[in-house]
Design a protein around this motif. Structure first.
Motif, PDB file in Angstrom:
ATOM      1  N   VAL A   1       0.744  -1.282   0.041  1.00 55.47           N
ATOM      2  CA  VAL A   1      -0.016   0.013   0.036  1.00 55.47           C
ATOM      3  C   VAL A   1       0.737   1.221  -0.134  1.00 55.47           C
ATOM      4  CG1 VAL A   1      -1.813   1.265   1.146  1.00 55.47           C
ATOM      5  CG2 VAL A   1      -1.797  -1.226   1.341  1.00 55.47           C
ATOM      6  N   VAL A   2       0.748   2.113  -0.899  1.00 51.95           N
ATOM      7  CA  VAL A   2       1.254   3.460  -0.954  1.00 51.95           C
ATOM      8  C   VAL A   2       0.436   4.231  -0.144  1.00 51.95           C
ATOM      9  CG1 VAL A   2       2.157   5.398  -2.603  1.00 51.95           C
ATOM     10  CG2 VAL A   2       2.510   2.813  -3.108  1.00 51.95           C
ATOM     11  N   THR A   3       1.032   4.767   1.052  1.00 53.64           N
ATOM     12  CA  THR A   3       0.345   5.690   1.984  1.00 53.64           C
ATOM     13  C   THR A   3       0.587   7.093   1.680  1.00 53.64           C
ATOM     14  OG1 THR A   3       2.100   5.468   3.581  1.00 53.64           O
ATOM     15  CG2 THR A   3       0.439   3.919   3.822  1.00 53.64           C
ATOM     16  N   ASP A   4       1.620   7.604   1.105  1.00 58.84           N
ATOM     17  CA  ASP A   4       2.096   8.716   0.729  1.00 58.84           C
ATOM     18  C   ASP A   4       2.875   9.084  -0.447  1.00 58.84           C
ATOM     19  OD1 ASP A   4       1.301  10.464   3.978  1.00 58.84           O
ATOM     20  OD2 ASP A   4       2.046   8.384   4.110  1.00 58.84           O
ATOM     21  N   GLN A   5       2.671  10.000  -1.208  1.00 61.73           N
ATOM     22  CA  GLN A   5       3.209  10.142  -2.278  1.00 61.73           C
ATOM     23  C   GLN A   5       3.371  11.540  -2.789  1.00 61.73           C
ATOM     24  OE1 GLN A   5       2.238   7.245  -5.598  1.00 61.73           O
ATOM     25  NE2 GLN A   5       4.247   7.641  -6.619  1.00 61.73           N
ATOM     26  N   ILE A   6       4.262  12.078  -3.685  1.00 59.85           N
ATOM     27  CA  ILE A   6       4.346  13.259  -4.239  1.00 59.85           C
ATOM     28  C   ILE A   6       5.129  13.283  -5.604  1.00 59.85           C
ATOM     29  CG2 ILE A   6       6.413  14.276  -3.219  1.00 59.85           C
ATOM     30  CD1 ILE A   6       4.888  16.894  -3.294  1.00 59.85           C
ATOM     31  N   ALA A   7       4.850  13.995  -6.622  1.00 61.91           N
ATOM     32  CA  ALA A   7       5.633  14.101  -7.822  1.00 61.91           C
ATOM     33  C   ALA A   7       6.264  15.067  -7.742  1.00 61.91           C
ATOM     34  CB  ALA A   7       4.662  13.745  -9.153  1.00 61.91           C
ATOM     35  N   ILE A   8       7.567  14.954  -8.281  1.00 61.66           N
ATOM     36  CA  ILE A   8       8.727  16.238  -8.412  1.00 61.66           C
ATOM     37  C   ILE A   8       9.176  16.329 -10.019  1.00 61.66           C
ATOM     38  CG2 ILE A   8      10.691  17.296  -7.369  1.00 61.66           C
ATOM     39  CD1 ILE A   8      10.154  15.816  -4.813  1.00 61.66           C
ATOM     40  N   ASN A   9       9.309  17.290 -10.466  1.00 59.00           N
ATOM     41  CA  ASN A   9       9.875  17.399 -11.840  1.00 59.00           C
ATOM     42  C   ASN A   9      11.429  18.175 -11.389  1.00 59.00           C
ATOM     43  OD1 ASN A   9      10.498  17.324 -14.597  1.00 59.00           O
ATOM     44  ND2 ASN A   9       9.791  19.387 -14.622  1.00 59.00           N
ATOM     45  N   ILE A  10      12.398  17.741 -11.672  1.00 57.79           N
ATOM     46  CA  ILE A  10      13.706  18.134 -11.261  1.00 57.79           C
ATOM     47  C   ILE A  10      14.209  18.572 -12.582  1.00 57.79           C
ATOM     48  CG2 ILE A  10      16.147  18.033 -10.278  1.00 57.79           C
ATOM     49  CD1 ILE A  10      13.989  17.701  -8.290  1.00 57.79           C
ATOM     50  N   ALA A  11      14.321  20.108 -12.881  1.00 56.09           N
ATOM     51  CA  ALA A  11      14.735  20.574 -14.246  1.00 56.09           C
ATOM     52  C   ALA A  11      16.184  20.624 -14.241  1.00 56.09           C
ATOM     53  CB  ALA A  11      14.032  21.994 -14.379  1.00 56.09           C
ATOM     54  N   PRO A  12      16.917  20.738 -15.237  1.00 52.81           N
ATOM     55  CA  PRO A  12      18.340  21.032 -15.634  1.00 52.81           C
ATOM     56  C   PRO A  12      18.645  22.184 -14.736  1.00 52.81           C
ATOM     57  CG  PRO A  12      17.529  20.204 -17.487  1.00 52.81           C
ATOM     58  CD  PRO A  12      16.354  20.677 -16.688  1.00 52.81           C
ATOM     59  N   GLY A  13      19.651  22.076 -14.046  1.00 60.15           N
ATOM     60  CA  GLY A  13      20.409  23.108 -13.296  1.00 60.15           C
ATOM     61  C   GLY A  13      19.487  23.665 -12.046  1.00 60.15           C
ATOM     62  N   THR A  14      18.600  22.707 -11.622  1.00 60.62           N
ATOM     63  CA  THR A  14      17.725  22.731 -10.330  1.00 60.62           C
ATOM     64  C   THR A  14      18.403  21.983  -9.533  1.00 60.62           C
ATOM     65  OG1 THR A  14      15.899  21.846 -11.234  1.00 60.62           O
ATOM     66  CG2 THR A  14      16.270  24.275 -11.491  1.00 60.62           C
ATOM     67  N   THR A  15      19.280  20.911  -9.545  1.00 52.96           N
ATOM     68  CA  THR A  15      19.331  19.664  -8.687  1.00 52.96           C
ATOM     69  C   THR A  15      19.776  20.146  -7.255  1.00 52.96           C
ATOM     70  OG1 THR A  15      21.455  19.413  -9.496  1.00 52.96           O
ATOM     71  CG2 THR A  15      19.995  18.010 -10.628  1.00 52.96           C
ATOM     72  N   GLY A  16      19.631  19.338  -6.387  1.00 50.07           N
ATOM     73  CA  GLY A  16      20.346  19.671  -4.966  1.00 50.07           C
ATOM     74  C   GLY A  16      19.062  18.987  -4.052  1.00 50.07           C
TER      75      GLY A  16
ATOM     76  N   ASN B   1      20.835  14.538  -8.060  1.00 53.51           N
ATOM     77  CA  ASN B   1      21.974  14.990  -8.694  1.00 53.51           C
ATOM     78  C   ASN B   1      21.821  15.301 -10.352  1.00 53.51           C
ATOM     79  OD1 ASN B   1      22.130  12.455  -8.988  1.00 53.51           O
ATOM     80  ND2 ASN B   1      23.914  12.142  -7.644  1.00 53.51           N
ATOM     81  N   GLN B   2      20.484  14.451 -10.693  1.00 56.06           N
ATOM     82  CA  GLN B   2      20.318  14.583 -11.956  1.00 56.06           C
ATOM     83  C   GLN B   2      18.835  14.841 -12.156  1.00 56.06           C
ATOM     84  OE1 GLN B   2      22.411  13.423 -14.634  1.00 56.06           O
ATOM     85  NE2 GLN B   2      24.064  12.892 -13.142  1.00 56.06           N
ATOM     86  N   PRO B   3      18.772  15.684 -13.373  1.00 55.81           N
ATOM     87  CA  PRO B   3      17.245  16.215 -13.580  1.00 55.81           C
ATOM     88  C   PRO B   3      16.455  14.872 -14.014  1.00 55.81           C
ATOM     89  CG  PRO B   3      18.847  16.629 -15.447  1.00 55.81           C
ATOM     90  CD  PRO B   3      19.633  16.029 -14.367  1.00 55.81           C
ATOM     91  N   GLY B   4      15.277  15.112 -13.934  1.00 57.07           N
ATOM     92  CA  GLY B   4      14.123  14.121 -14.390  1.00 57.07           C
ATOM     93  C   GLY B   4      12.837  14.217 -13.580  1.00 57.07           C
ATOM     94  N   TYR B   5      11.992  13.140 -13.690  1.00 57.07           N
ATOM     95  CA  TYR B   5      10.631  13.324 -13.211  1.00 57.07           C
ATOM     96  C   TYR B   5      10.721  12.156 -12.054  1.00 57.07           C
ATOM     97  CZ  TYR B   5       5.404  13.491 -13.035  1.00 57.07           C
ATOM     98  OH  TYR B   5       4.138  13.520 -12.355  1.00 57.07           O
ATOM     99  N   TYR B   6      10.537  12.409 -10.815  1.00 57.97           N
ATOM    100  CA  TYR B   6      10.671  11.589  -9.781  1.00 57.97           C
ATOM    101  C   TYR B   6       9.426  11.554  -9.041  1.00 57.97           C
ATOM    102  CZ  TYR B   6      15.819  11.960 -10.376  1.00 57.97           C
ATOM    103  OH  TYR B   6      17.047  12.102 -10.850  1.00 57.97           O
ATOM    104  N   GLY B   7       9.152  10.613  -7.896  1.00 53.22           N
ATOM    105  CA  GLY B   7       8.274  10.268  -6.986  1.00 53.22           C
ATOM    106  C   GLY B   7       8.709  10.031  -5.692  1.00 53.22           C
ATOM    107  N   LEU B   8       8.366  10.891  -4.632  1.00 53.75           N
ATOM    108  CA  LEU B   8       8.888  10.475  -3.399  1.00 53.75           C
ATOM    109  C   LEU B   8       7.824   9.609  -2.730  1.00 53.75           C
ATOM    110  CD1 LEU B   8      10.222  13.930  -1.915  1.00 53.75           C
ATOM    111  CD2 LEU B   8      11.421  11.973  -2.693  1.00 53.75           C
ATOM    112  N   TYR B   9       7.923   8.418  -2.147  1.00 46.91           N
ATOM    113  CA  TYR B   9       6.772   7.632  -1.720  1.00 46.91           C
ATOM    114  C   TYR B   9       6.881   7.203  -0.076  1.00 46.91           C
ATOM    115  CZ  TYR B   9       9.476   3.415  -2.479  1.00 46.91           C
ATOM    116  OH  TYR B   9      10.333   2.380  -2.415  1.00 46.91           O
ATOM    117  N   ARG B  10       6.105   6.889   0.262  1.00 51.61           N
ATOM    118  CA  ARG B  10       5.866   6.101   1.869  1.00 51.61           C
ATOM    119  C   ARG B  10       4.919   5.124   1.548  1.00 51.61           C
ATOM    120  NH1 ARG B  10       3.700   6.277   6.780  1.00 51.61           N
ATOM    121  NH2 ARG B  10       5.285   6.251   8.635  1.00 51.61           N
ATOM    122  N   GLY B  11       5.415   3.957   2.151  1.00 52.73           N
ATOM    123  CA  GLY B  11       4.433   2.890   2.050  1.00 52.73           C
ATOM    124  C   GLY B  11       4.524   1.763   3.087  1.00 52.73           C
ATOM    125  N   VAL B  12       3.572   0.787   3.213  1.00 53.03           N
ATOM    126  CA  VAL B  12       3.713  -0.320   3.994  1.00 53.03           C
ATOM    127  C   VAL B  12       3.106  -1.556   3.382  1.00 53.03           C
ATOM    128  CG1 VAL B  12       3.315   1.163   5.954  1.00 53.03           C
ATOM    129  CG2 VAL B  12       1.407   0.108   5.058  1.00 53.03           C
TER     130      VAL B  12
END
Length: 227
Positions: free
Chosen positions: A63-78, A146-157
């Motif tokens: 079960v994914v309990t928490d999630q968010i999508a993040i778009n890391i554009a070039p030059g905005t890593t960190g 450290n790399q641009p891309g479309y990511y997701g942060l998730y938490r689940g059980v």
């Protein structure tokens, strides 16, 4: 008769209907036969309980309990700290066959103890023993990208659910039996320690139905969607 049967071994993990992982505990041989529902018992046995010899039947479901999508554009890593959106909650409870909650009872404590031992032995997961819910509204995570891309942060059980049963010597369990054994079925739900992580969108999301997905990260990747 009333003590818990000793666990002899854990059954192998299998796929139930090709969907849910399941395991049953097999108890050691008992000197006395398992009491049959409706069979008479003596007044000295009133209150005694005998748990099912096959132990609890356990299903695991990611079960994914928490999630968010993040778009890391070039030059905005960190490093970023984000508050995740609550997607689903898994509760911890035990109910009997007529739907009455028995979470605070000795029966519930016995079930959770057996379930925890089974899940630990068979899957190497730890079942959470405090709190009634698997998530909160304030889940935050910090990650360094450290790399641009479309990511997701998730938490689940892993949701842990199933049933267990016992028979108890009672007065008037049935109209024709003044003192006899009565069967009780208890349904439980619990959850494992949370898994947190990131997923990277690298192509089309899986088309597998959720019920066929066994890993939390794979379910989170499907939730992230197509790139």
């Amino acid at each position: 008769m009333s003590r818990f049967p000793r666990i002899a071994r854990a059954g192998a993990a299998t796929l139930v209907a090709g969907v849910l992982l399941s395991v049953s505990l097999v108890n050691s041989a008992q000197a006395d036969p398992y009491p049959i529902d409706g069979a008479p018992c003596s007044a000295s046995q009133i209150g005694q309980k005998v748990w099912g010899f096959n132990g609890p039947t356990i299903n695991l479901k990611p079960v994914v309990t928490d999630q968010i999508a993040i778009n890391i554009a070039p030059g905005t890593t960190g490093t970023r700290t984000d508050t995740l959106t609550e997607v689903e909650t898994v509760t911890r409870a035990v109910t009997n066959s007529v739907g009455v909650e028995v979470t605070a009872s000795a029966e519930a404590g016995a079930i959770f103890a057996k379930v925890s031992a089974s899940v630990k032995a068979s899957y190497n997961y730890s079942v959470v023993t405090t709190g009634s819910k698997s998530t909160s509204h304030t889940t935050t995570m910090s990650w360094s990208f450290n790399q641009p891309g479309y990511y997701g942060l998730y938490r689940g059980v892993q949701e842990v659910s199933g049933l267990d049963s016992y028979t108890e010597c009672q007065r008037y369990p049935y109209p024709s039996v003044p003192i006899g054994w009565k069967s009780h079925t208890l349904y439980f739900s619990a959850f494992t320690s949370p898994e947190e992580g990131t997923i990277l969108c690298t192509g089309p999301a899986t088309t597998l139905p959720d019920l066929f997905i066994t890993k939390i990260r794979d379910l989170a990747r499907k939730r992230l969607g197509d790139c």
